[in-house]
Write a protein that holds these residues in place. Structure first.
Motif, mmCIF file in Angstrom:
data_model
loop_
_atom_site.group_PDB
_atom_site.id
_atom_site.type_symbol
_atom_site.label_atom_id
_atom_site.label_comp_id
_atom_site.label_asym_id
_atom_site.label_seq_id
_atom_site.Cartn_x
_atom_site.Cartn_y
_atom_site.Cartn_z
ATOM 1 N N TYR A 86 0.830 -1.208 0.000
ATOM 2 C CA TYR A 86 0.000 0.000 0.000
ATOM 3 C C TYR A 86 0.869 1.264 0.000
ATOM 4 O O TYR A 86 0.648 2.176 -0.808
ATOM 5 C CB TYR A 86 -0.938 -0.001 1.221
ATOM 6 C CG TYR A 86 -1.676 1.291 1.351
ATOM 7 C CD1 TYR A 86 -2.792 1.564 0.564
ATOM 8 C CD2 TYR A 86 -1.215 2.291 2.212
ATOM 9 C CE1 TYR A 86 -3.444 2.787 0.648
ATOM 10 C CE2 TYR A 86 -1.857 3.513 2.297
ATOM 11 C CZ TYR A 86 -2.965 3.752 1.512
ATOM 12 O OH TYR A 86 -3.592 4.972 1.587
ATOM 13 N N LEU A 139 -7.190 -8.346 3.040
ATOM 14 C CA LEU A 139 -6.654 -7.114 3.641
ATOM 15 C C LEU A 139 -6.663 -5.956 2.643
ATOM 16 O O LEU A 139 -7.107 -4.851 2.956
ATOM 17 C CB LEU A 139 -5.218 -7.380 4.124
ATOM 18 C CG LEU A 139 -4.490 -6.233 4.808
ATOM 19 C CD1 LEU A 139 -5.086 -5.956 6.180
ATOM 20 C CD2 LEU A 139 -3.003 -6.554 4.952
ATOM 21 N N GLN A 185 -10.507 -5.725 0.929
ATOM 22 C CA GLN A 185 -11.652 -5.679 1.859
ATOM 23 C C GLN A 185 -12.880 -6.364 1.247
ATOM 24 O O GLN A 185 -14.007 -5.983 1.513
ATOM 25 C CB GLN A 185 -11.971 -4.229 2.267
ATOM 26 C CG GLN A 185 -10.887 -3.623 3.159
ATOM 27 C CD GLN A 185 -10.812 -4.276 4.547
ATOM 28 O OE1 GLN A 185 -11.763 -4.231 5.312
ATOM 29 N NE2 GLN A 185 -9.687 -4.907 4.855
ATOM 30 N N SER A 238 -6.449 -5.012 9.683
ATOM 31 C CA SER A 238 -7.142 -6.187 9.122
ATOM 32 C C SER A 238 -8.657 -5.960 9.090
ATOM 33 O O SER A 238 -9.359 -6.501 8.245
ATOM 34 C CB SER A 238 -6.801 -7.438 9.934
ATOM 35 O OG SER A 238 -7.209 -7.271 11.280
ATOM 36 N N GLY A 267 -8.953 -2.008 6.824
ATOM 37 C CA GLY A 267 -8.330 -1.871 5.502
ATOM 38 C C GLY A 267 -7.561 -0.568 5.365
ATOM 39 O O GLY A 267 -7.188 0.064 6.365
ATOM 40 N N ASN A 305 -9.867 4.198 6.300
ATOM 41 C CA ASN A 305 -9.416 3.868 7.648
ATOM 42 C C ASN A 305 -8.952 5.150 8.348
ATOM 43 O O ASN A 305 -7.884 5.679 8.028
ATOM 44 C CB ASN A 305 -8.268 2.842 7.543
ATOM 45 C CG ASN A 305 -7.736 2.418 8.901
ATOM 46 O OD1 ASN A 305 -7.952 3.097 9.907
ATOM 47 N ND2 ASN A 305 -7.026 1.309 8.923
#
Ligand SMILES: Nc1ncnc2c1ncn2[C@@H]1O[C@H](COP(=O)(O)OP(=O)(O)OP(=O)(O)O)[C@@H](O)[C@H]1O
Ligand SMILES: [Mg+2]
Length: 255
Positions: A25, A47, A50, A225, A228, A232
């Motif tokens: 990411y 993860l 999602q 977890s 995501g 978030n």
């Protein structure tokens, strides 16, 4: 050409998926990244997307491996972050390999598969299962760089030397050009003296192979977890310590 980086250790629950997911990411903020889920648990898939791992039924890394061609099996999460997803059926990879599914070197199927898309990415990040089976061996053999994950437990300590030995065996395979880029010490509970002692032992034993960054257990990192990456509210807090690790990782793989 993409640099292929695998996160591995055969000890379960050592933060392989969380760390490889965060790294994929964060890299995708700047670079073109393909995440590859080589674990039939499908945790990296879940993860990063999602979504339910069965949403990808029939269009997973396993189909890509069977075709030795990744192009038709890649899902876009964002413009710069793509994934080869996994689900339970990947557990039958060995059966497929040894029942005549593949006629080349059984350790090199993933390498061959990723070669079809390597020019489209800057980094390919591979998550592996908690075992030294064919999925892990294929991931190690496809890699330019391998990060050995160490969480501070006795069982992970005994797993670490065997994991590194396995990497050395894989390095001897034809066409493999992989280095062990470092040991990442993580999941540390700073209140536990036995955690600190194990950190010290691994630091003394493996020296400069260990990354300087040591990742701690935090509630926000654990909750990635659940929440995501894309929606978030505590993501910045959750990934702060991983940015230090990423800086070190990028320096080492570009040396
Ligand atoms: N830094 C962290 N702080 C707190 N919890 C964490 C951290 N990293 C991972 N976890 C949590 O610990 C558990 C195990 O992590 P993870 O699934 O990433 O490990 P793994 O090595 O991929 O496991 P497996 O071997 O089953 O694939 C998960 O519930 C995860 O959310
Ligand atoms: Mg995992």
């Amino acid at each position: 050409m993409a640099k292929i980086i695998t996160f591995g250790i055969q000890k379960g629950g050592s933060s392989k998926t969380t760390t490889s997911g965060v790294v994929a990411y964060l890299l995708s903020e700047e670079y073109r990244v393909l995440a590859v889920d080589m674990d039939s648990q499908g945790n990296l898939t879940e993860l990063l997307t999602q979504q339910d791992i069965y949403d990808f039924q029939g269009v997973t890394v396993f189909e890509a491996l069977k075709a030795q061609d990744a192009r038709e099996y890649i899902h876009k999460i964002t413009d710069k972050l793509h994934i080869l997803a996994a689900n339970d059926l990947l557990a039958t990879f060995s059966k497929w390999l040894y029942n005549g599914g593949y006629h080349g070197n059984p350790s090199l199927v993933l390498a061959e598969t990723l070669a079809t898309v390597a020019d489209q990415y800057d980094y390919i990040i591979v998550d592996t299962p908690p075992a030294l089976g064919e999925q892990t061996i294929n991931a190690l053999a496809a890699s330019d760089h391998v990060v050995a994950m160490f969480e501070a437990s006795k069982f992970c300590y005994t797993a670490l030397s065997r994991f590194l030995e396995t990497c050395v065996h894989v390095q001897q395979l034809p066409e493999v050009n992989m280095e062990i880029v470092g040991i990442l010490r993580g999941m540390i509970d700073s209140r536990r003296t036995d955690n600190k002692a194990l950190l010290q032992i691994v630091g003394d034993e493996y020296g400069d192979l260990c990354f300087d960054t040591i990742l701690t257990r935090t509630a926000a990192a654990g909750r990635i977890s659940i929440n995501g990456f894309l929606d978030n509210p505590e993501l910045n807090v959750a990934v702060t310590q991983y940015r230090d690790f990423l800086k070190e990782l990028i320096e080492r793989v570009n040396k």
